[in-house]
Design an enzyme around this catalytic site. Structure first.
Site, short mmCIF file in Angstrom:
data_model
loop_
_atom_site.label_atom_id
_atom_site.label_comp_id
_atom_site.label_asym_id
_atom_site.label_seq_id
_atom_site.Cartn_x
_atom_site.Cartn_y
_atom_site.Cartn_z
N LYS A 11 -10.32 3.72 -14.16
CA LYS A 11 -9.63 2.46 -14.47
C LYS A 11 -10.44 1.63 -15.49
CE LYS A 11 -7.14 2.29 -10.07
NZ LYS A 11 -6.76 1.43 -8.92
N TYR A 51 2.92 2.08 -11.46
CA TYR A 51 2.73 1.49 -10.14
C TYR A 51 4.02 0.85 -9.61
CZ TYR A 51 -2.37 2.16 -9.96
OH TYR A 51 -3.64 2.70 -9.87
N ASN A 114 -11.02 -1.35 -8.90
CA ASN A 114 -11.70 -0.43 -7.99
C ASN A 114 -11.99 0.94 -8.60
OD1 ASN A 114 -9.10 0.49 -7.93
ND2 ASN A 114 -8.78 0.25 -5.74
N HIS A 117 -8.31 5.77 -9.68
CA HIS A 117 -7.05 6.02 -8.97
C HIS A 117 -7.09 7.44 -8.44
CE1 HIS A 117 -2.77 6.65 -8.20
NE2 HIS A 117 -2.89 7.78 -8.87
N GLU A 128 2.68 11.99 -11.28
CA GLU A 128 1.71 11.21 -12.06
C GLU A 128 1.08 12.05 -13.17
OE1 GLU A 128 0.68 8.36 -8.23
OE2 GLU A 128 -0.86 9.71 -9.00
P1 ATP Z 1 -4.65 3.89 -6.25
O1 ATP Z 1 -3.16 4.09 -6.06
O2 ATP Z 1 -4.98 3.14 -7.53
O3 ATP Z 1 -5.42 5.18 -6.11
P2 ATP Z 1 -4.91 3.10 -3.51
O4 ATP Z 1 -3.94 4.21 -3.24
O5 ATP Z 1 -6.22 3.15 -2.82
O6 ATP Z 1 -5.20 2.98 -5.07
P3 ATP Z 1 -2.72 1.26 -3.37
O7 ATP Z 1 -2.31 0.60 -2.12
O8 ATP Z 1 -1.89 2.39 -3.91
O9 ATP Z 1 -4.25 1.71 -3.20
O10 ATP Z 1 -2.84 0.13 -4.49
C1 ATP Z 1 -2.81 0.43 -5.87
C2 ATP Z 1 -3.84 -0.43 -6.58
O11 ATP Z 1 -3.42 -1.78 -6.52
C3 ATP Z 1 -5.23 -0.45 -5.94
O12 ATP Z 1 -6.03 0.64 -6.27
C4 ATP Z 1 -5.79 -1.74 -6.50
O13 ATP Z 1 -6.19 -1.59 -7.86
C5 ATP Z 1 -4.56 -2.64 -6.44
N1 ATP Z 1 -4.48 -3.35 -5.15
C6 ATP Z 1 -4.15 -2.85 -3.93
N2 ATP Z 1 -4.18 -3.78 -2.97
C7 ATP Z 1 -4.54 -4.93 -3.60
C8 ATP Z 1 -4.77 -6.26 -3.17
N3 ATP Z 1 -4.61 -6.61 -1.89
N4 ATP Z 1 -5.15 -7.17 -4.10
C9 ATP Z 1 -5.31 -6.85 -5.40
N5 ATP Z 1 -5.10 -5.60 -5.88
C10 ATP Z 1 -4.75 -4.65 -4.99
MG MG Z 2 -2.12 4.40 -4.28
#
Ligand code: ATP
Ligand code: MG
Length: 140
Positions: A11, A51, A114, A117, A128
């Site tokens: 990211k 997303y 974070n 992904h 994806e």
């Molecule tokens: P990713 O899909 O990016 O691998 P993930 O599966 O761990 O991450 P998801 O729930 O799919 O988490 O959320 C997608 C992304 O949205 C997260 O990786 C983060 O960048 C962002 N995100 C998720 N929850 C929050 C939150 N509470 N506040 C801010 N950003 C968030």
């Molecule tokens: Mg996710």
């Protein structure tokens, strides 16, 4: 049966910090083979499409802005049990909850920024991967 491919992005926060190489090293040392990879940058519209599953969530607008804020690395990875093993390697969404030694624990700045992904299912890994790479680019 678990599939053998997953999709990842390094990211914008991790790319900007110069951590792409270190993260790719961890990925390879964990046994994942890179079968497609490129550095690119999402527009806000493309980040929104990627997303779209989160479009009703309160963090969606910020997420689209953040994911289009700078370059990323997109890659398709291969390993037995790829989706689950990669989620284990990257750790929890919120780095505060991520296990020691995981990519997010080491490199993530916040729950939003974070670092990486990882696909959450074999089906989404395929969707994806196709979002970023066409059949001619997946030559390996
Ligand atoms: P990713 O899909 O990016 O691998 P993930 O599966 O761990 O991450 P998801 O729930 O799919 O988490 O959320 C997608 C992304 O949205 C997260 O990786 C983060 O960048 C962002 N995100 C998720 N929850 C929050 C939150 N509470 N506040 C801010 N950003 C968030
Ligand atoms: Mg996710």
């Amino acid at each position: 049966m678990a599939g053998n491919r997953t999709f990842t992005m390094i990211k914008p926060d991790a790319f900007e910090a110069g951590n792409s190489g270190a993260i790719l090293k961890m990925i390879e040392e964990a046994g994942f083979k890179i079968v497609a990879m490129k550095a690119t940058r999402l527009t806000p519209e493309l980040a929104g499409k990627f997303y779209a599953v989160h479009s009703e969530r309160p963090f969606y607008a910020d997420l689209c802005k953040y994911m289009s804020s700078g370059p990323i690395v997109a890659a398709i990875l291969e390993k037995d049990n790829a989706v689950e093993d990669f989620r284990t390697l990257i750790g929890a969404t919120n780095p505060a909850n991520a296990a020691e030694g995981t990519i997010r624990k080491i490199f993530a700045k916040s729950i939003e920024a974070n670092a990486v992904h990882g696909s959450d299912s074999d089906e989404n890994a395929a969707i994806e991967g196709s979002f970023f790479f066409n059949q001619y680019e997946r030559v390996i």
